[in-house]
Design a protein around this motif. Structure first.
Motif, PDB file in Angstrom:
ATOM      1  N   THR A   4       0.841  -1.196   0.000  1.00  0.00           N
ATOM      2  CA  THR A   4       0.000   0.000   0.000  1.00  0.00           C
ATOM      3  C   THR A   4       0.877   1.246   0.000  1.00  0.00           C
ATOM      4  N   LEU A   5       1.905   1.244   0.831  1.00  0.00           N
ATOM      5  CA  LEU A   5       2.795   2.410   0.892  1.00  0.00           C
ATOM      6  C   LEU A   5       3.566   2.602  -0.402  1.00  0.00           C
ATOM      7  N   TYR A   6       4.019   1.512  -1.017  1.00  0.00           N
ATOM      8  CA  TYR A   6       4.708   1.625  -2.304  1.00  0.00           C
ATOM      9  C   TYR A   6       3.781   2.245  -3.350  1.00  0.00           C
ATOM     10  N   ALA A   7       2.515   1.858  -3.333  1.00  0.00           N
ATOM     11  CA  ALA A   7       1.537   2.430  -4.266  1.00  0.00           C
ATOM     12  C   ALA A   7       1.363   3.919  -4.005  1.00  0.00           C
ATOM     13  N   TRP A   8       1.314   4.312  -2.730  1.00  0.00           N
ATOM     14  CA  TRP A   8       1.190   5.726  -2.376  1.00  0.00           C
ATOM     15  C   TRP A   8       2.399   6.518  -2.876  1.00  0.00           C
ATOM     16  N   VAL A   9       3.598   5.961  -2.688  1.00  0.00           N
ATOM     17  CA  VAL A   9       4.826   6.639  -3.124  1.00  0.00           C
ATOM     18  C   VAL A   9       4.815   6.816  -4.639  1.00  0.00           C
ATOM     19  N   THR A  10       4.447   5.773  -5.357  1.00  0.00           N
ATOM     20  CA  THR A  10       4.390   5.833  -6.818  1.00  0.00           C
ATOM     21  C   THR A  10       3.397   6.892  -7.280  1.00  0.00           C
ATOM     22  N   ALA A  11       2.205   6.901  -6.694  1.00  0.00           N
ATOM     23  CA  ALA A  11       1.180   7.877  -7.067  1.00  0.00           C
ATOM     24  C   ALA A  11       1.641   9.297  -6.738  1.00  0.00           C
ATOM     25  N   TYR A  12       2.263   9.461  -5.583  1.00  0.00           N
ATOM     26  CA  TYR A  12       2.748  10.775  -5.154  1.00  0.00           C
ATOM     27  C   TYR A  12       3.799  11.301  -6.139  1.00  0.00           C
ATOM     28  N   LYS A  13       4.737  10.452  -6.508  1.00  0.00           N
ATOM     29  CA  LYS A  13       5.794  10.863  -7.436  1.00  0.00           C
ATOM     30  C   LYS A  13       5.213  11.220  -8.799  1.00  0.00           C
ATOM     31  N   LYS A  14       4.275  10.423  -9.285  1.00  0.00           N
ATOM     32  CA  LYS A  14       3.644  10.726 -10.578  1.00  0.00           C
ATOM     33  C   LYS A  14       2.938  12.070 -10.524  1.00  0.00           C
ATOM     34  N   GLU A  15       2.208  12.310  -9.464  1.00  0.00           N
ATOM     35  CA  GLU A  15       1.459  13.556  -9.313  1.00  0.00           C
ATOM     36  C   GLU A  15       2.394  14.758  -9.262  1.00  0.00           C
TER      37      GLU A  15
END
Length: 54
Positions: free
Chosen positions: A36-47
């Motif tokens: 879940t945290l890896y997904a959050w990091v990925t989404a945050y970086k993309k944004e």
């Protein structure tokens, strides 16, 4: 399934990025699955990369 606010997700990701905290440790501390945290990091970086490009 738990719901987390955008503010909570962003502040958690910032702990990982800005403080060089490990995803595994933060996941353990907050009782959140590391995937879940890896997904959050990925989404945050993309944004935030898109914001920097424009």
């Amino acid at each position: 399934m738990k719901k987390y606010s955008k503010e909570f997700r962003d502040s958690t990701v910032q702990l990982i990025i800005n403080n060089n905290e490990s995803v595994a440790q933060i996941a353990k501390d907050l009782d959140i699955h590391s995937k879940t945290l890896y997904a959050w990091v990925t989404a945050y970086k993309k944004e935030h990369i898109q914001v920097l490009i424009y």
